[in-house]
Design a protein around this motif. Structure first.
Motif, PDB file in Angstrom:
ATOM      1  N   GLN A   1     -65.921   0.995 -50.653  1.00  0.00           N
ATOM      2  CA  GLN A   1     -65.279   2.217 -50.114  1.00  0.00           C
ATOM      3  C   GLN A   1     -65.739   2.579 -48.678  1.00  0.00           C
ATOM      4  N   THR A   2     -66.907   2.408 -48.304  1.00  0.00           N
ATOM      5  CA  THR A   2     -67.521   2.691 -47.032  1.00  0.00           C
ATOM      6  C   THR A   2     -66.793   1.798 -46.023  1.00  0.00           C
ATOM      7  N   VAL A   3     -66.853   0.381 -46.368  1.00  0.00           N
ATOM      8  CA  VAL A   3     -66.294  -0.527 -45.304  1.00  0.00           C
ATOM      9  C   VAL A   3     -64.822  -0.359 -45.050  1.00  0.00           C
ATOM     10  N   GLU A   4     -64.148   0.143 -45.985  1.00  0.00           N
ATOM     11  CA  GLU A   4     -62.802   0.245 -45.836  1.00  0.00           C
ATOM     12  C   GLU A   4     -62.488   1.728 -45.136  1.00  0.00           C
ATOM     13  N   ALA A   5     -63.191   2.717 -45.351  1.00  0.00           N
ATOM     14  CA  ALA A   5     -62.833   3.762 -44.630  1.00  0.00           C
ATOM     15  C   ALA A   5     -63.454   3.712 -43.218  1.00  0.00           C
ATOM     16  N   LEU A   6     -64.474   3.028 -42.743  1.00  0.00           N
ATOM     17  CA  LEU A   6     -64.836   2.588 -41.411  1.00  0.00           C
ATOM     18  C   LEU A   6     -63.802   1.833 -40.732  1.00  0.00           C
ATOM     19  N   TYR A   7     -63.092   0.862 -41.449  1.00  0.00           N
ATOM     20  CA  TYR A   7     -61.895   0.089 -40.878  1.00  0.00           C
ATOM     21  C   TYR A   7     -60.952   1.111 -40.628  1.00  0.00           C
ATOM     22  N   ASP A   8     -60.479   2.014 -41.366  1.00  0.00           N
ATOM     23  CA  ASP A   8     -59.404   2.964 -41.360  1.00  0.00           C
ATOM     24  C   ASP A   8     -59.776   3.872 -39.950  1.00  0.00           C
ATOM     25  N   LEU A   9     -61.075   3.684 -39.501  1.00  0.00           N
ATOM     26  CA  LEU A   9     -61.562   4.726 -38.458  1.00  0.00           C
ATOM     27  C   LEU A   9     -61.614   3.913 -37.171  1.00  0.00           C
ATOM     28  N   SER A  10     -61.336   2.611 -37.366  1.00  0.00           N
ATOM     29  CA  SER A  10     -61.603   1.695 -36.265  1.00  0.00           C
ATOM     30  C   SER A  10     -62.798   1.510 -35.621  1.00  0.00           C
ATOM     31  N   VAL A  11     -63.714   1.553 -36.775  1.00  0.00           N
ATOM     32  CA  VAL A  11     -65.160   1.376 -36.360  1.00  0.00           C
ATOM     33  C   VAL A  11     -65.331  -0.025 -36.230  1.00  0.00           C
ATOM     34  N   ASP A  12     -66.298  -0.567 -35.296  1.00  0.00           N
ATOM     35  CA  ASP A  12     -66.592  -2.062 -35.250  1.00  0.00           C
ATOM     36  C   ASP A  12     -67.310  -2.436 -36.141  1.00  0.00           C
ATOM     37  N   ILE A  13     -66.984  -2.988 -37.226  1.00  0.00           N
ATOM     38  CA  ILE A  13     -67.651  -3.341 -38.583  1.00  0.00           C
ATOM     39  C   ILE A  13     -68.632  -4.248 -38.307  1.00  0.00           C
ATOM     40  N   GLN A  14     -68.238  -5.425 -37.439  1.00  0.00           N
ATOM     41  CA  GLN A  14     -69.117  -6.423 -37.229  1.00  0.00           C
ATOM     42  C   GLN A  14     -70.447  -6.218 -36.330  1.00  0.00           C
TER      43      GLN A  14
ATOM     44  N   LYS B   1     -65.702  10.009 -44.953  1.00  0.00           N
ATOM     45  CA  LYS B   1     -64.348  10.915 -44.803  1.00  0.00           C
ATOM     46  C   LYS B   1     -64.893  12.323 -44.277  1.00  0.00           C
ATOM     47  N   GLU B   2     -66.236  12.714 -44.991  1.00  0.00           N
ATOM     48  CA  GLU B   2     -66.573  14.119 -44.544  1.00  0.00           C
ATOM     49  C   GLU B   2     -66.903  14.241 -42.993  1.00  0.00           C
ATOM     50  N   VAL B   3     -67.704  13.142 -42.736  1.00  0.00           N
ATOM     51  CA  VAL B   3     -68.333  12.990 -41.346  1.00  0.00           C
ATOM     52  C   VAL B   3     -67.041  12.972 -40.406  1.00  0.00           C
ATOM     53  N   ALA B   4     -65.992  12.126 -40.613  1.00  0.00           N
ATOM     54  CA  ALA B   4     -64.782  12.132 -39.866  1.00  0.00           C
ATOM     55  C   ALA B   4     -64.048  13.353 -39.742  1.00  0.00           C
ATOM     56  N   ASP B   5     -64.065  14.132 -40.737  1.00  0.00           N
ATOM     57  CA  ASP B   5     -63.280  15.309 -40.976  1.00  0.00           C
ATOM     58  C   ASP B   5     -64.208  16.466 -40.073  1.00  0.00           C
ATOM     59  N   LEU B   6     -65.446  16.334 -40.241  1.00  0.00           N
ATOM     60  CA  LEU B   6     -66.225  17.373 -39.624  1.00  0.00           C
ATOM     61  C   LEU B   6     -66.123  17.191 -37.913  1.00  0.00           C
ATOM     62  N   LEU B   7     -66.041  15.875 -37.632  1.00  0.00           N
ATOM     63  CA  LEU B   7     -65.888  15.550 -36.111  1.00  0.00           C
ATOM     64  C   LEU B   7     -64.487  15.871 -35.595  1.00  0.00           C
ATOM     65  N   LYS B   8     -63.495  15.650 -36.378  1.00  0.00           N
ATOM     66  CA  LYS B   8     -61.915  16.286 -36.303  1.00  0.00           C
ATOM     67  C   LYS B   8     -61.935  17.561 -35.906  1.00  0.00           C
ATOM     68  N   ASP B   9     -62.550  18.175 -36.815  1.00  0.00           N
ATOM     69  CA  ASP B   9     -62.519  19.745 -36.795  1.00  0.00           C
ATOM     70  C   ASP B   9     -63.168  20.320 -35.755  1.00  0.00           C
ATOM     71  N   LEU B  10     -64.155  19.527 -34.777  1.00  0.00           N
ATOM     72  CA  LEU B  10     -64.752  19.804 -33.874  1.00  0.00           C
ATOM     73  C   LEU B  10     -63.797  19.555 -32.678  1.00  0.00           C
ATOM     74  N   GLY B  11     -62.783  18.733 -32.825  1.00  0.00           N
ATOM     75  CA  GLY B  11     -62.073  18.336 -31.761  1.00  0.00           C
ATOM     76  C   GLY B  11     -62.246  16.735 -31.382  1.00  0.00           C
ATOM     77  N   ALA B  12     -62.956  16.195 -31.913  1.00  0.00           N
ATOM     78  CA  ALA B  12     -63.158  14.979 -31.465  1.00  0.00           C
ATOM     79  C   ALA B  12     -61.973  13.840 -31.742  1.00  0.00           C
ATOM     80  N   SER B  13     -61.701  12.847 -30.986  1.00  0.00           N
ATOM     81  CA  SER B  13     -60.420  12.078 -31.038  1.00  0.00           C
ATOM     82  C   SER B  13     -60.991  11.007 -31.829  1.00  0.00           C
ATOM     83  N   GLY B  14     -59.939  10.133 -32.246  1.00  0.00           N
ATOM     84  CA  GLY B  14     -60.315   9.061 -32.946  1.00  0.00           C
ATOM     85  C   GLY B  14     -61.283   8.053 -32.452  1.00  0.00           C
ATOM     86  N   PRO B  15     -60.777   7.559 -31.084  1.00  0.00           N
ATOM     87  CA  PRO B  15     -61.924   6.622 -30.554  1.00  0.00           C
ATOM     88  C   PRO B  15     -63.231   7.152 -30.215  1.00  0.00           C
TER      89      PRO B  15
END
Length: 375
Positions: A36-49, A67-81
């Motif tokens: 679940q962690t690996v797939e969630a990181l893939y979805d966020l374009s994280v460099d898994i390697q 997901k919770e970390v990504a949501d918090l960062l998005k809420d602060l205005g962080a972009s996907g990259p």
């Protein structure tokens, strides 16, 4: 004979089978990756390697809150990259519990209320934001303490980001070091009205000064006083060393000063003047100073020039040689001119170089020379 060989082989096969049965369970002790962690990181374009290479243990942990970390960062205005970069560099963030992250958000926003600035801090110092929940009380107390000193919020934010350990420890330790710095400033003749600005500048230039034992500061100031520096000169040094006075110790300063005195061939009074203009003479070890003296002398610069402009010792030999070559293009000879043009940051040098460049290109106007008239 054949029966004996066959019996021996059978016994070996049985022992090998038994051994393999004992080995297999050991191989399964390492837990599988949390898919679940690996797939969630893939979805966020994280460099898994890269995560697997540097922080593979994170991918085996459960539970994880990607997901919770990504949501918090998005809420602060962080972009996907930006989110991808943060989690690639500091994947441990996904192990922080949601309530822990929310507490951190509230603490940081008490000194950095602008979302855009906070995202920039998290991107550059993710480990400072995603910290252990056991430090929250210390962080809160330290924030309150530094606010009580009327320090600029930006300074407090910088301290939290670049020296997080100073905020995770008990506030009493920071109180002692700050009090020591304030006392040293006052005892050396510093004006009360300027103390806040002085302290802000010192902490912003070297946040790690808080992590040093107060005794180190006292010992170093006492050593320099014994070397003949006046209180006014010590205050100047304390300010110019940008808090790095706590990085020194009497033994290293004694060796460095003895080496400089012998190499330059000056009096102790002259050496004190050199140190006041170039405090680097105090903290550079002998081998570095030897290399820089040798480099300067090898291009024809005299020891007298170095004494007049000792700040040139702050530059590496490579930088000095590069700048000398650029100056020679425009006919500037450092062997006969001032070394001031070599000094400063890259930006400072480019400005000085630009002035020389313009001066060499600008025609000299002679008021008595006949004017050329073109038909």
């Amino acid at each position: 004979m054949l029966r004996l060989i066959a019996t021996s082989l059978c016994l070996r096969c049985q022992s090998a089978a038994a051994l393999s049965l004992h080995i297999r369970p050991c191989a399964t002790l390492i837990p599988a990756e949390n898919q679940q962690t690996v797939e969630a990181l893939y979805d966020l374009s994280v460099d898994i390697q890269k995560v697997r290479k540097l922080n593979s243990w994170v991918l085996h942990q459960s539970p994880a809150y990607t997901k919770e970390v990504a949501d918090l960062l998005k809420d602060l205005g962080a972009s996907g990259p930006v989110i991808a970069r943060i989690l690639t560099v500091h994947p441990e963030a996904v192990l922080c519990q949601p309530e822990q992250m929310q507490t951190q958000r509230e603490l940081w926003m008490s000194v950095c209320p602008k979302h855009k600035e906070l995202v920039g801090i998290i991107e550059n110092f993710p480990a400072s934001f995603f910290t252990s929940s056991s430090h929250h009380d210390n962080q809160r107390n330290n924030i309150t303490f530094f606010q009580s000193l009327n320090l600029n919020k930006r300074i407090i934010t910088k301290l939290m980001a670049s020296a997080p350990l100073s905020f995770s420890r008990p506030v009493e330790q920071n109180e002692v070091m700050v009090r020591t710095l304030q006392q040293a400033y006052q005892e050396l003749g510093g004006e009360e009205a300027n103390m806040k600005i002085w302290l802000q500048k010192l902490l912003s230039q070297n946040p790690f000064v808080l992590m040093k034992p107060p005794e180190v500061l006292r010992e170093n100031l006492l050593f320099l006083r014994d070397k003949g520096f006046s209180t006014a000169e010590l205050l100047h040094l304390l300010s110019k060393l940008r808090g790095f006075v706590t990085e020194l110790n009497p033994d290293s300063m004694r060796r460095t000063l003895a080496y400089s005195l012998d190499t330059i061939g000056c009096s102790e009074a002259e050496l004190r003047h050199i140190v006041l203009n170039c405090p680097a003479v105090l903290y550079y070890p002998e081998d570095i100073l030897a290399e820089r003296f040798k480099g300067l002398l090898s291009v024809g610069i005299s020891m007298l020039q170095i004494k007049e402009t000792p700040t040139v010792l702050e530059l590496t030999t490579q930088i000095v040689n590069y700048r000398i070559q650029r100056l020679m293009v425009h006919g500037y000879d450092v062997r006969t001119g001032s070394l001031e043009v070599l000094n400063g940051t890259k930006k400072d040098f480019e400005m000085s170089y630009g002035k020389l460049h313009l001066r060499s290109e600008r025609p000299i106007f002679n008021p008595v020379a006949p004017l050329k008239v073109y038909d």
